[in-house]
Design a protein around this motif. Structure first.
Motif, PDB file in Angstrom:
ATOM      1  N   ASP A 215       0.838  -1.215   0.020  1.00 36.40           N
ATOM      2  CA  ASP A 215      -0.059  -0.089   0.002  1.00 36.40           C
ATOM      3  C   ASP A 215       0.785   1.152   0.017  1.00 36.40           C
ATOM      4  N   ASP A 216       2.121   1.170   0.534  1.00 35.59           N
ATOM      5  CA  ASP A 216       2.970   2.260   0.534  1.00 35.59           C
ATOM      6  C   ASP A 216       3.794   2.183  -0.769  1.00 35.59           C
ATOM      7  N   CYS A 217       3.611   1.286  -1.632  1.00 39.70           N
ATOM      8  CA  CYS A 217       4.441   1.521  -2.983  1.00 39.70           C
ATOM      9  C   CYS A 217       3.818   2.239  -3.844  1.00 39.70           C
ATOM     10  N   GLU A 218       4.510   2.663  -5.042  1.00 41.89           N
ATOM     11  CA  GLU A 218       3.875   3.354  -6.040  1.00 41.89           C
ATOM     12  C   GLU A 218       4.771   3.002  -7.419  1.00 41.89           C
ATOM     13  N   ILE A 318      14.213  -3.471 -14.284  1.00 44.06           N
ATOM     14  CA  ILE A 318      12.980  -4.311 -14.077  1.00 44.06           C
ATOM     15  C   ILE A 318      12.064  -3.570 -13.182  1.00 44.06           C
ATOM     16  N   TYR A 319      10.864  -3.617 -13.816  1.00 44.02           N
ATOM     17  CA  TYR A 319       9.614  -2.821 -12.867  1.00 44.02           C
ATOM     18  C   TYR A 319       9.062  -3.962 -11.930  1.00 44.02           C
ATOM     19  N   GLY A 320       8.425  -3.417 -10.744  1.00 40.34           N
ATOM     20  CA  GLY A 320       7.838  -4.304  -9.881  1.00 40.34           C
ATOM     21  C   GLY A 320       6.654  -5.185 -10.523  1.00 40.34           C
ATOM     22  N   VAL A 321       5.862  -4.438 -11.442  1.00 41.72           N
ATOM     23  CA  VAL A 321       4.669  -5.287 -12.171  1.00 41.72           C
ATOM     24  C   VAL A 321       5.409  -6.217 -13.022  1.00 41.72           C
ATOM     25  N   GLU A 392      10.252   0.435  -8.843  1.00 40.59           N
ATOM     26  CA  GLU A 392       9.094   0.459  -7.781  1.00 40.59           C
ATOM     27  C   GLU A 392       9.700   1.459  -6.696  1.00 40.59           C
ATOM     28  N   SER A 393       8.804   2.427  -6.224  1.00 38.29           N
ATOM     29  CA  SER A 393       9.257   3.298  -5.209  1.00 38.29           C
ATOM     30  C   SER A 393       8.398   3.064  -3.748  1.00 38.29           C
ATOM     31  N   TYR A 394       9.008   3.492  -2.407  1.00 41.89           N
ATOM     32  CA  TYR A 394       8.289   3.247  -1.334  1.00 41.89           C
ATOM     33  C   TYR A 394       8.202   4.474  -0.819  1.00 41.89           C
ATOM     34  N   LEU A 395       7.094   4.918  -0.449  1.00 42.79           N
ATOM     35  CA  LEU A 395       6.923   6.335   0.158  1.00 42.79           C
ATOM     36  C   LEU A 395       7.445   7.471  -0.805  1.00 42.79           C
ATOM     37  N   THR A 396       8.103   8.268  -0.048  1.00 46.66           N
ATOM     38  CA  THR A 396       8.518   9.559  -0.893  1.00 46.66           C
ATOM     39  C   THR A 396      10.255   9.426  -1.135  1.00 46.66           C
ATOM     40  N   ASN A 397      10.754   8.568  -0.318  1.00 51.51           N
ATOM     41  CA  ASN A 397      12.320   8.618  -0.463  1.00 51.51           C
ATOM     42  C   ASN A 397      12.933   7.548  -0.697  1.00 51.51           C
ATOM     43  N   ASN A 398      12.456   6.331  -0.940  1.00 53.65           N
ATOM     44  CA  ASN A 398      13.050   5.000  -1.026  1.00 53.65           C
ATOM     45  C   ASN A 398      12.421   4.301  -2.270  1.00 53.65           C
ATOM     46  N   HIS A 399      13.369   3.406  -2.901  1.00 58.12           N
ATOM     47  CA  HIS A 399      13.179   2.525  -3.913  1.00 58.12           C
ATOM     48  C   HIS A 399      13.211   1.264  -3.465  1.00 58.12           C
ATOM     49  N   VAL A 400      12.372   0.478  -4.302  1.00 55.98           N
ATOM     50  CA  VAL A 400      12.052  -1.242  -3.717  1.00 55.98           C
ATOM     51  C   VAL A 400      13.208  -1.836  -4.397  1.00 55.98           C
ATOM     52  N   TYR A 401      13.770  -3.064  -3.806  1.00 53.52           N
ATOM     53  CA  TYR A 401      14.581  -4.090  -4.326  1.00 53.52           C
ATOM     54  C   TYR A 401      13.811  -5.495  -3.948  1.00 53.52           C
ATOM     55  N   ARG A 402      14.110  -6.609  -5.038  1.00 54.71           N
ATOM     56  CA  ARG A 402      13.312  -7.883  -4.653  1.00 54.71           C
ATOM     57  C   ARG A 402      14.250  -9.010  -4.529  1.00 54.71           C
ATOM     58  N   GLY A 403      13.489 -10.119  -4.095  1.00 53.82           N
ATOM     59  CA  GLY A 403      14.234 -11.374  -4.342  1.00 53.82           C
ATOM     60  C   GLY A 403      15.177 -11.674  -2.981  1.00 53.82           C
ATOM     61  N   GLY A 404      15.956 -12.529  -2.987  1.00 58.91           N
ATOM     62  CA  GLY A 404      16.472 -13.023  -1.858  1.00 58.91           C
ATOM     63  C   GLY A 404      17.964 -12.360  -1.691  1.00 58.91           C
ATOM     64  N   GLY A 417      10.049 -11.443  -2.165  1.00 60.37           N
ATOM     65  CA  GLY A 417      10.238 -10.574  -1.213  1.00 60.37           C
ATOM     66  C   GLY A 417      10.342  -9.324  -1.366  1.00 60.37           C
ATOM     67  N   ARG A 418      10.112  -8.270  -1.066  1.00 60.15           N
ATOM     68  CA  ARG A 418      10.054  -6.795  -1.410  1.00 60.15           C
ATOM     69  C   ARG A 418      10.526  -5.868   0.017  1.00 60.15           C
ATOM     70  N   ARG A 419      11.712  -5.226  -0.272  1.00 59.61           N
ATOM     71  CA  ARG A 419      12.179  -4.353   0.729  1.00 59.61           C
ATOM     72  C   ARG A 419      12.681  -3.153   0.195  1.00 59.61           C
ATOM     73  N   PHE A 420      13.045  -2.020   0.589  1.00 59.65           N
ATOM     74  CA  PHE A 420      13.626  -0.830   0.188  1.00 59.65           C
ATOM     75  C   PHE A 420      14.645  -0.201   0.817  1.00 59.65           C
ATOM     76  N   LYS A 421      15.247   0.981   0.066  1.00 58.54           N
ATOM     77  CA  LYS A 421      16.467   1.606   0.806  1.00 58.54           C
ATOM     78  C   LYS A 421      16.207   2.910   0.004  1.00 58.54           C
ATOM     79  N   PHE A 422      16.984   3.862   0.417  1.00 63.70           N
ATOM     80  CA  PHE A 422      17.218   5.227  -0.216  1.00 63.70           C
ATOM     81  C   PHE A 422      18.027   4.907  -1.552  1.00 63.70           C
ATOM     82  N   PRO A 423      17.858   5.702  -2.350  1.00 67.29           N
ATOM     83  CA  PRO A 423      18.251   5.584  -4.100  1.00 67.29           C
ATOM     84  C   PRO A 423      19.837   5.158  -4.041  1.00 67.29           C
ATOM     85  N   SER A 424      20.358   5.925  -2.967  1.00 65.77           N
ATOM     86  CA  SER A 424      22.120   5.903  -3.469  1.00 65.77           C
ATOM     87  C   SER A 424      22.601   4.949  -2.697  1.00 65.77           C
TER      88      SER A 424
END
Length: 438
Positions: A215-218, A318-321, A392-404, A417-424
């Motif tokens: 819900d917090d991803c876009e 790769i896009y989240g979708v 994929e982005s998470y909230l306003t200041n992070n991007h999502v990474y996937r997998g293990g 799996g889906r987690r996130f960190k700041f872009p740099s």
């Protein structure tokens, strides 16, 4: 008397001359008639050509009719199609077949070179260009999938994963792991997206449970860089128009024989090959400004096509979708909205929910495609080894990474799996994966 003889001889000569002229004229007429006859028989609209076309249409119609009868015969009293009965009926059809047994609908099967589509309601249609090429563009078509210009079919089917390469030496070499180690070119796998309405993101799994961050991803991120929304829309339209896209067979690797370090920077060329050092120590971009796309995985992915002189495809991160389309292709139940089905996947230790044994969770980073145990649908390392940046982005200041990740477990960090960190954010255990769209 002598004069009379001369007249008779002249008369005979004239008769011979007339006979010779008549013969020449007759031969010319016969040649003209023969030419007309040959054209009538073999021309573009000739009798033989029309007969051949009619025979081809009859064969195609016969295949289509047999599949329709198989579908009708598999409909139960409840009005639903039984896949078991459908596969039994399809198995009775004579001819060379691929794509059978059908595991779900919609589905595509091939019978004697004709590509037959069965939609979710059992409606049957047959492709005009089945078994050959794209009539309009001249592109090669395998199992209903377009092989882009400049690429070569390596092996596989749409169900198990069609592999292509950008090197002609890899053509028709096959898809086994042993063969993969010998291939020369960058390789990609076709991901079918037959259900347009299902091309969306789904909640993944994390730490042995169903996650709850979607819900917090876009995607696309509307506050991202200037062209992000337009690029997403172009990608999505292509995927829906062509019923799929190509994904890197491997995580992005580096052309350098040296393992990357924090000091490596991002000047190394990207490869999508077995046995390459993973392209890690790379951020989503080189800045934490979400409007910046430069200096990271996004830029490397977007420039990949032009650097390799591809003219028939567009390359992107790769896009989240797209990631979720791969998960749903591997396990169709992944896209279910039924919470009980979601729990069922966990209980089964299913690949998308628990990737134990299907990825590198040894504690040590490995080169791309190190083991055939890490292969599913001819794609390697979707689980384990390194996390992979997505669009994929998470909230306003992070991007999502996937997998293990190799230092975790298949249950804690599965493929979905889906987690996130700041872009740099740039560390040893984060890399990325490329996709191509037509």
């Amino acid at each position: 008397m002598k004069m009379l003889v001369n007249r008779k001889e002249k008369s005979k000569d004239m008769e011979k001359g007339i006979t010779l002229i008549a013969l020449v004229i007759t031969i010319i007429v016969l040649l003209i008639l023969a030419g007309v006859t040959i054209a009538t028989l073999t021309g573009e609209n000739g009798i033989l050509t029309r007969a051949s076309d009619a025979s081809e249409e009859t064969k195609k119609a016969n295949v289509e009719e047999q599949v329709k009868l198989a579908v009708v015969a598999s409909i139960g009293e409840d009005g639903k199609i039984s896949l078991d009965d459908l596969n039994t009926e399809l198995g009775k059809i004579e001819g060379e077949k691929t794509g059978i047994p059908v595991s779900s609908l919609p589905a595509d099967i091939t019978i004697d070179g004709y590509e037959v589509h069965i939609d979710g309601n059992g409606v049957v249609s047959i492709e005009d260009n089945a078994g050959g090429g794209n009539i309009e563009t001249g592109e090669t078509v395998v199992d209903g999938v377009t092989i882009p210009e400049g690429f070569y079919y390596v092996g596989g089917t749409k169900e198990e994963g069609i592999v292509i390469s950008d090197d002609p030496n890899d053509e028709n070499q096959g898809t086994s792991w042993e063969v993969a180690k010998t291939l020369i070119g960058n390789q990609f796998v076709w991901v079918p997206v037959e259900d347009d309405s299902a091309f969306k993101t789904y909640e993944g799994y994390w730490d042995g449970d169903l996650d709850s961050i979607l819900d917090d991803c876009e995607e696309p991120y509307t506050n991202g860089y200037a062209n992000e929304v337009a690029e997403y829309n172009a990608m999505k339209q292509s995927v829906l128009d062509h019923n799929g896209f190509y994904v890197g067979r491997y995580e992005a690797g580096t052309a350098s024989p040296e393992e990357r370090t924090e000091e490596s920077g991002i000047t190394d060329d990207v490869v999508v090959k077995q046995g390459a050092n993973v392209y890690n120590y790379i951020g989503w971009s080189d800045s934490n400004d979400m409007k910046n796309e430069k200096g990271g995985a996004v830029e490397k992915a977007k420039e990949f096509a032009s650097k390799n002189n591809y003219t028939s495809v567009t390359s992107t991160l790769i896009y989240g979708v797209q990631w979720d389309a791969i998960m749903a292709w591997i396990e169709p139940r992944y896209k279910s909205e039924d919470i009980e089905v979601k729990k069922e996947l966990l209980e089964e230790k299913n690949f998308v929910a628990d990737s134990t044994g299907k990825g590198n969770y040894t504690g040590n980073l490995q080169v791309t495609g190190l083991s055939d145990d890490y292969d599913i649908k001819n794609i390697y390392d979707l689980a384990g080894n390194v996390y992979e940046w997505t669009m994929e982005s998470y909230l306003t200041n992070n991007h999502v990474y996937r997998g293990g990740i190799c230092v975790s477990t298949g249950a804690d960090t599965p493929a979905s799996g889906r987690r996130f960190k700041f872009p740099s954010y740039s560390v040893v255990y984060i890399g990325f994966r490329l996709t191509l769209y037509l």
